[in-house]
Write a protein that holds these residues in place. Sequence first.
Motif, PDB file in Angstrom:
ATOM      1  N   LEU A 112       0.831  -1.201   0.000  1.00  0.00           N
ATOM      2  CA  LEU A 112       0.000   0.000   0.000  1.00  0.00           C
ATOM      3  C   LEU A 112       0.869   1.257   0.000  1.00  0.00           C
ATOM      4  O   LEU A 112       1.974   1.246   0.528  1.00  0.00           O
ATOM      5  N   PRO A 113       0.378   2.323  -0.685  1.00  0.00           N
ATOM      6  CA  PRO A 113      -0.983   2.510  -1.211  1.00  0.00           C
ATOM      7  C   PRO A 113      -1.214   1.970  -2.634  1.00  0.00           C
ATOM      8  O   PRO A 113      -2.262   2.222  -3.200  1.00  0.00           O
ATOM      9  N   THR A 135       1.001  -5.730   3.338  1.00  0.00           N
ATOM     10  CA  THR A 135       0.928  -4.613   4.274  1.00  0.00           C
ATOM     11  C   THR A 135      -0.023  -4.994   5.403  1.00  0.00           C
ATOM     12  O   THR A 135      -1.138  -5.459   5.146  1.00  0.00           O
ATOM     13  N   MET A 137      -2.139  -3.272   8.184  1.00  0.00           N
ATOM     14  CA  MET A 137      -2.607  -1.927   8.501  1.00  0.00           C
ATOM     15  C   MET A 137      -3.739  -1.989   9.515  1.00  0.00           C
ATOM     16  O   MET A 137      -4.410  -3.019   9.664  1.00  0.00           O
ATOM     17  N   MET A 148      -0.350   2.160   8.335  1.00  0.00           N
ATOM     18  CA  MET A 148       0.392   0.915   8.154  1.00  0.00           C
ATOM     19  C   MET A 148       1.214   0.590   9.398  1.00  0.00           C
ATOM     20  O   MET A 148       1.783   1.474  10.027  1.00  0.00           O
ATOM     21  N   ARG A 151       5.259  -3.612   6.462  1.00  0.00           N
ATOM     22  CA  ARG A 151       5.226  -3.912   5.030  1.00  0.00           C
ATOM     23  C   ARG A 151       6.404  -4.807   4.712  1.00  0.00           C
ATOM     24  O   ARG A 151       7.484  -4.642   5.268  1.00  0.00           O
ATOM     25  N   GLN A 190      -0.340   6.184   5.333  1.00  0.00           N
ATOM     26  CA  GLN A 190      -0.027   5.857   3.947  1.00  0.00           C
ATOM     27  C   GLN A 190       0.363   7.124   3.184  1.00  0.00           C
ATOM     28  O   GLN A 190      -0.203   8.194   3.417  1.00  0.00           O
TER      29      GLN A 190
END
Length: 304
Positions: A112-113, A135, A137, A148, A151, A190
Amino acid sequence: MRLAFMGSPAFSVPALRALVAAGHEVACVYAQPPRPAGRGQRETPCPVHQAAVEMGLPVRTPARVRREAAEHEAFAALLLDAAVVVAYGLILPRPMLEAPRMGCLNIHASLLPRWRGAAPIQAAVLAGDAETGITIMRMDEGLDTGPMLLREATPVGPRETAAGVHDRLSEMGARLVLRALAERPPETPQPAEGATYAPKLGKEDGRLDWAEPAAALDRRVRAMTPWPGAFTALGGEVLRVLSAEPAEGLAGRAPGTVLDEGLLVACGGGTALRLTRVQKAGRAAMEAGAFLRGHAVPAGTVLG
């Protein structure tokens, strides 16, 4: 921790098993309701539901939760530390998002994003992304817009299918959510730039448009494997294309024209795609050579 788990497809099952194996108390599993499946169209529980029953976990399968006050109250009554959400398939309203002490943590199958939405794995393969990932979140009311926690990236191989990436990310997500619960990393908003969206797929997304270059069609075949599956038309029947590879083209031939006796098909821009594994409706999947021994597809045939 005392958790709820919310997921439906096979992608979600490794995370559920990992949470139980790690000693977390899964107070309730939420999954999509059973649906007709198979030739007999029998009501069949989704993979998460089946796994939860095997593990002796209580399961709820509401058809709707967004405006169902009774569901909100039942969820709050679980007195959760957190909820783990993985491809659940229903939009959670604010009362449910805010009920667990730590909120609802989502395992999303992209970096993300990039590729918010329902089909991030297929979107990454279709776009030719060199990498994708997972990710973790904390969910908010937006579409995959929450802050987040973790990742992790993984490369997308040049010949990989969505199925292969799916399996790798499924295991990665299970590992990362355990880390997120144990380490409670700080939240990171994000980035405002770079957001892209991967809408839910339908069967028509698998249709091959021979006017596109071979490289794009090759990515579509790999992205739509195993579902919804790439396909074209041969003599008025649907021909599923299970695997293919770009090849040298023949300039000047109309897109969709079969160029030789081995299922080499003209594509846009003077390129060509060789179909290497195919399947007709109701028949077994076959390598191209075996298929051609029983189905004549001479050069000059036009696929569409």
